[in-house]
Design an enzyme around this catalytic site. Structure first.
Site, PDB file in Angstrom:
ATOM      1  N   ASP B  98       0.857  -1.176   0.000  1.00  0.00           N
ATOM      2  CA  ASP B  98       0.000   0.000   0.000  1.00  0.00           C
ATOM      3  C   ASP B  98       0.900   1.235   0.000  1.00  0.00           C
ATOM      4  OD1 ASP B  98      -2.176   1.597  -0.057  1.00  0.00           O
ATOM      5  OD2 ASP B  98      -2.888   1.128   1.953  1.00  0.00           O
ATOM      6  N   ASP B 271      -7.665  -7.368   1.409  1.00  0.00           N
ATOM      7  CA  ASP B 271      -6.733  -7.427   2.537  1.00  0.00           C
ATOM      8  C   ASP B 271      -7.509  -6.915   3.748  1.00  0.00           C
ATOM      9  OD1 ASP B 271      -6.464  -4.410   1.779  1.00  0.00           O
ATOM     10  OD2 ASP B 271      -5.505  -4.593   3.735  1.00  0.00           O
ATOM     11  N   CYS B 309     -10.657 -28.533  10.740  1.00  0.00           N
ATOM     12  CA  CYS B 309      -9.697 -27.492  10.359  1.00  0.00           C
ATOM     13  C   CYS B 309      -8.289 -28.047  10.514  1.00  0.00           C
ATOM     14  CB  CYS B 309      -9.888 -26.250  11.234  1.00  0.00           C
ATOM     15  SG  CYS B 309      -8.643 -24.973  10.906  1.00  0.00           S
ATOM     16  N   CYS B 311      -5.463 -26.498  10.841  1.00  0.00           N
ATOM     17  CA  CYS B 311      -4.443 -25.575  11.365  1.00  0.00           C
ATOM     18  C   CYS B 311      -3.868 -26.053  12.692  1.00  0.00           C
ATOM     19  CB  CYS B 311      -5.015 -24.163  11.491  1.00  0.00           C
ATOM     20  SG  CYS B 311      -5.838 -23.834  13.055  1.00  0.00           S
ATOM     21  N   CYS B 314      -6.031 -25.899  15.852  1.00  0.00           N
ATOM     22  CA  CYS B 314      -7.086 -26.904  15.978  1.00  0.00           C
ATOM     23  C   CYS B 314      -6.552 -28.276  16.368  1.00  0.00           C
ATOM     24  CB  CYS B 314      -7.945 -26.924  14.722  1.00  0.00           C
ATOM     25  SG  CYS B 314      -9.020 -25.449  14.666  1.00  0.00           S
ATOM     26  N   HIS B 339      -5.224 -19.697  13.107  1.00  0.00           N
ATOM     27  CA  HIS B 339      -6.554 -20.256  12.821  1.00  0.00           C
ATOM     28  C   HIS B 339      -7.373 -19.312  11.951  1.00  0.00           C
ATOM     29  CE1 HIS B 339     -10.348 -22.311  13.116  1.00  0.00           C
ATOM     30  NE2 HIS B 339     -10.891 -21.131  13.353  1.00  0.00           N
TER      31      HIS B 339
END
Lengths: 373, 373
Positions: B98, B271, B309, B311, B314, B339
């Site tokens: 940005d 984003d 999940c 991740c 989890c 997560h």
């Protein structure tokens, strides 16, 4: 081969030809661990900033938890309900839990010690926590660690001879009460030698604890205010008085050079917050000594902390790591904790190899030379 | 296939049969990215608390950096010396930077805007930073991102019509200056549509920017104080006025439901700090809505945040994650950031599949039902 009559067993593999340094294997209900071993500190069920997968990737095989802190938060009954500390923190390897004795020293201002036990004003909400030897065992059994520690009475140094003798005698009586309070047969119990800086007291304490036949022996009450020379003298004499066929654990120590010195005297196990705490503060351990990452000289340095280090942090430049600390990014403390633990575990691994090859003394000389280069 | 005449190119794969939702591929010098794509925010060259290996493991393929912040710390010349932002942060995939325009809004109290550019009092040390369109391009070219953004003039909403028109007109003039200042041919430049909550202004701004032939178009100045209904109206009208063959990027938005809505209007890129910031604050996104991990009801809950999940978080129970937050362990914010990013990326992946199968509207209906169940 594991000893079927004990929850853990220890087998010596080799003793160095020129020193008392030794290699062994600690067999536990959650797997075998090669010694000398360094255990990162996971006081509250987490090595600060690191998931257990990251902890394992540093080479760590055994971690430490704390009975006092986990009894306060989240409470050992919650940990038990959720399958014990291994399941709770998702760590498949062995765990040793400290008894809370060290908090008699570190939280002394909030603690009242009697023969029955210690009363703490909780450092969180001011509520009263009673920690007796029996309660410490109860907590540690609920947590389900592989190795529990007896509740000892840790005092600051220097201190009066009366206080030190008194704390040592109480430590022995409390060790006996811990032994008698045990209910689980799948958890080892190590006793802790106290006695301040008085070699005679240390030897007397060791002898009386050895008679009680614990699964291992720890040296406590060091790194609490004494000089390195004082620690060295106590350590050397105490370790040699401990039985050769049981694991020996030096609590809360220390710098890489302290670990090598203690290994040379025959210590097998270590824990210390130094690699993680110093890492969070921006200090990195390397073979050429320590680096302070906030230092201006790292601003444009493209090199990793340590050439050849396989850790995540060493995929980055010193300049990037410095930037993370200067910008207050939490990734800086995380990466340096990973690097420092990896450094400690690689040092332990190299020490084990040197012992097996009967060149531990030369190994120490070389490392000391590198560190001070 | 990449367009050889442009630093990046965008190829539409499929447009949903019942909505304007579309799938495509963004070809960049650092690899291809499937759209719709969600880019985690790495303002200072790090997604807060996550090493790039962990970022990639969430399913992330493109990240965001910030010209204003990186120019202040560590300085874009240091990043350039160390090989550019990709090498500096050790991220091999595409990066969008940005321009610093958003800081005209978020740091408005320390900013003075003239036709020439913006003057900031550094939020770090009070020193003066001049950010002109030319300087923003210079910074972003030094950083070497795959996609640079024009410097826009972001103002808060609601605001006076005069202020909004003035900021929009300045945004267009600054976009032209950014375009003229470009030196690198391996970096795309996206223009940013402004115009507040006035549809006519938004359409006029879009038309004039489209004439200047940028590589992509962003919708800026939303999520800065307006209602969801106002945002929806502006978004719907503005997106449909943007060329179909260029990527469309909605800046700084938002919740999972906001992303699905915007995808339905034909937005390709997003984003937002929400998954990481909310994660650090103990909020987890799940298919059944959000969870506040500090809540007492999670104290003994053995379930993971989300069944199925993949991740790291989890692998743990909600009870353990709650404990980490209650104990102030930094591992809590880390795991919830992981997560939540995984949640966002799995949502994007599922949305892409639904679009390819012409069932995006049904997909959105089902997700909304689950979230409010």
């Amino acid at each position: 081969m594991a000893d079927l009559n004990r929850p853990i067993s220890f087998h010596l593999s080799h003793t160095d030809a020129e020193s008392a340094a030794r290699c062994g294997v600690l067999h536990t209900p959650h797997g075998d661990v090669e010694t000398p071993v360094f255990m990162p500190v996971g006081t509250l069920g987490a090595v600060k900033g690191l998931d257990t997968a990251a902890v394992r990737a540093t080479g760590t095989r055994m971690v430490l938890g704390n009975a006092y802190h986990l009894a306060l938060r989240p409470g050992e009954e919650i940990v038990r309900e959720l399958g014990g500390l291994h399941a709770f923190m998702n760590w498949q390897g062995p765990i040793l839990t400290d008894s809370g004795g060290f908090q008699l020293y570190s939280l002394a201002k909030m603690t009242n010690v009697t023969e029955q036990g210690a009363s703490f004003r909780s450092h969180i909400d001011g509520s009263l926590l009673e920690l007796t030897p029996e309660r410490s065992v109860e907590i540690q059994e609920a947590l389900g660690s592989d190795v529990a520690m007896t509740l000892d009475h840790v005092v600051s140094l220097p201190n009066s001879p009366e206080t030190i003798v008194d704390a040592m005698e109480r430590t022995i009586r409390w060790a006996a009460r811990c032994r008698d309070a045990r209910r689980r047969d799948d958890q080892a119990l190590f006793a802790i030698v106290q006695g301040g800086l008085d070699v005679e007291l240390r030897l007397a304490c060791s002898a009386r604890l050895i008679e009680m036949d614990f699964d291992g022996f720890a040296i406590g009450g060091l790194s609490v205010g004494e000089t390195p020379e004082e620690m060295e003298r106590i350590l050397r004499h105490t370790v040699s008085a401990l039985p050769a066929d049981k694991p020996r654990y030096l609590m809360g120590v220390g710098r890489p050079q302290d670990l090598l010195q203690a290994i040379g005297y025959g210590v097998d196990m270590f824990d210390c917050v130094m690699p993680t705490r110093n890492g969070r503060n921006g200090m990195a351990f390397t073979d050429r000594g320590t680096l302070k990452l906030r230092n201006q000289r790292h601003q444009r340095d493209p090199r990793p902390l340590e050439e050849g280090c396989p850790c995540l942090a060493c995929r980055h430049s010193r300049a990037y790591l410095r930037h993370l600390f200067m910008a207050g990014e939490m990734l800086g403390p995380i990466l340096l904790s990973i690097h420092n633990l990896t450094y400690y575990q690689r040092l332990m691994s190299a020490a084990r190899t040197a012992i097996l090859e009967d060149r531990f003394t030369a190994f120490c000389t070389q490392r000391h030379g590198d560190w001070s280069a």
